[in-house]
Structures are given as C-alpha cells and as structure tokens.
Design a protein around this motif. Sequence first.
Motif, PDB file in Angstrom:
ATOM      1  N   ASP A  65       0.831  -1.203   0.000  1.00  0.00           N
ATOM      2  CA  ASP A  65       0.000   0.000   0.000  1.00  0.00           C
ATOM      3  C   ASP A  65       0.867   1.256   0.000  1.00  0.00           C
ATOM      4  N   LEU A  66       1.981   1.218   0.711  1.00  0.00           N
ATOM      5  CA  LEU A  66       2.861   2.375   0.784  1.00  0.00           C
ATOM      6  C   LEU A  66       3.380   2.757  -0.600  1.00  0.00           C
ATOM      7  N   ARG A  67       3.870   1.789  -1.345  1.00  0.00           N
ATOM      8  CA  ARG A  67       4.392   2.083  -2.687  1.00  0.00           C
ATOM      9  C   ARG A  67       3.275   2.463  -3.647  1.00  0.00           C
ATOM     10  N   LEU A  68       2.120   1.808  -3.529  1.00  0.00           N
ATOM     11  CA  LEU A  68       0.990   2.150  -4.396  1.00  0.00           C
ATOM     12  C   LEU A  68       0.540   3.588  -4.166  1.00  0.00           C
ATOM     13  N   SER A  69       0.435   3.980  -2.915  1.00  0.00           N
ATOM     14  CA  SER A  69      -0.030   5.340  -2.626  1.00  0.00           C
ATOM     15  C   SER A  69       1.035   6.387  -2.925  1.00  0.00           C
ATOM     16  N   SER A  70       2.278   5.964  -3.024  1.00  0.00           N
ATOM     17  CA  SER A  70       3.377   6.908  -3.251  1.00  0.00           C
ATOM     18  C   SER A  70       3.821   7.001  -4.704  1.00  0.00           C
ATOM     19  N   LEU A  71       3.275   6.155  -5.561  1.00  0.00           N
ATOM     20  CA  LEU A  71       3.725   6.169  -6.961  1.00  0.00           C
ATOM     21  C   LEU A  71       3.508   7.527  -7.619  1.00  0.00           C
ATOM     22  N   CYS A  72       2.449   8.213  -7.245  1.00  0.00           N
ATOM     23  CA  CYS A  72       2.157   9.527  -7.849  1.00  0.00           C
ATOM     24  C   CYS A  72       3.201  10.582  -7.446  1.00  0.00           C
ATOM     25  N   VAL A  73       3.968  10.311  -6.407  1.00  0.00           N
ATOM     26  CA  VAL A  73       5.036  11.228  -5.950  1.00  0.00           C
ATOM     27  C   VAL A  73       6.355  10.457  -5.799  1.00  0.00           C
ATOM     28  N   TRP A  74       6.582   9.503  -6.675  1.00  0.00           N
ATOM     29  CA  TRP A  74       7.709   8.582  -6.568  1.00  0.00           C
ATOM     30  C   TRP A  74       9.055   9.279  -6.441  1.00  0.00           C
ATOM     31  N   GLU A  75       9.243  10.420  -7.099  1.00  0.00           N
ATOM     32  CA  GLU A  75      10.533  11.111  -7.059  1.00  0.00           C
ATOM     33  C   GLU A  75      10.881  11.603  -5.658  1.00  0.00           C
TER      34      GLU A  75
END
Length: 150
Positions: A65-75
């Motif tokens: 969930d952490l990576r999924l929710s953070s993909l939009c701000v991955w940088e």
Amino acid sequence: MERITYQEIPNGMFENLRTIEDSIINSTLDRKLIEMIRLRTAQRNSCAYCVDMHHKELKNLGESDLRLSSLCVWEETPYFSDRERATLYFTDAVTKLERKRIPDNIYNPLLSFFSKEEICFLTLAISQSNTWNRLMKVFEFTPGNYKVSD
C-alpha cells in the motif's frame, strides 16, 4: 455513463491491442514493473479507469500500500529501486513527450538495468499504456468496475 460501451467497439480492435499486450507480457520484463508502468502512465494521463485497473493488478501481485499510494510522488520517496526509478523517469518522459528527443540523462540510466531488447519492450509497454489511456478517456469506461482475473 459510458460514451462507447464494450459491445460497441469494432470487432478486432481490442483483440489486436491484446496481441501487443501478449508480446509485452511474454517479454523478459517483470510483470510488476509492467504494471507499475501502466499505473504511472494512467496517473500522468488522469485516466481513472486505468488507475483503478492497474492499482488492483499491482495489489494482486503483492505490491505494498505504501508504494501504491506513493507512486504519484515517486521522485520524493525512497521506496523505489534505482532500476524502478530509471524506468519511471523514462515512463514520464515517453508519456508526456516534448517536441525534442528523449534526453540522454533519461535514456542512458536504462542501459545499466536493461538490454536494448528490454528497452524496446519498455518503450512499447509505455506507448501501449498511453494508447489504452486515450481510448478509455474517449470511451469513458466507468472506473471502479474492473475485476482482477485469476
């Protein structure tokens, strides 16, 4: 309400696109990476149907969930590997094409992680995902209805 329903799509259209999908899936690229590319292009293109679909596919593949929710701000996060980061930079560049070539500082890092054949499939996966996003933006398939198949 959908502008164009699945039943109204011309015969062969989706089937031909599925043939390309099969070549991407059968490449040496990791399925999770392919789905990450797909989710990222959907985010960049604001395609709600595709965001829903690829979020569910990644969740089904065990993505956190952490990576999924953070993909939009991955940088801005430390949650993605150098390989994934190189792929995401490339995905963003190919999705939002400028009127110039893809710069070396975006292309060259891929060479540390992928063969040229794999870079071809990465490019095809990104391009294909953009095609699906554009179709869904026009057809207006209803987001939230996608079910992951077993």
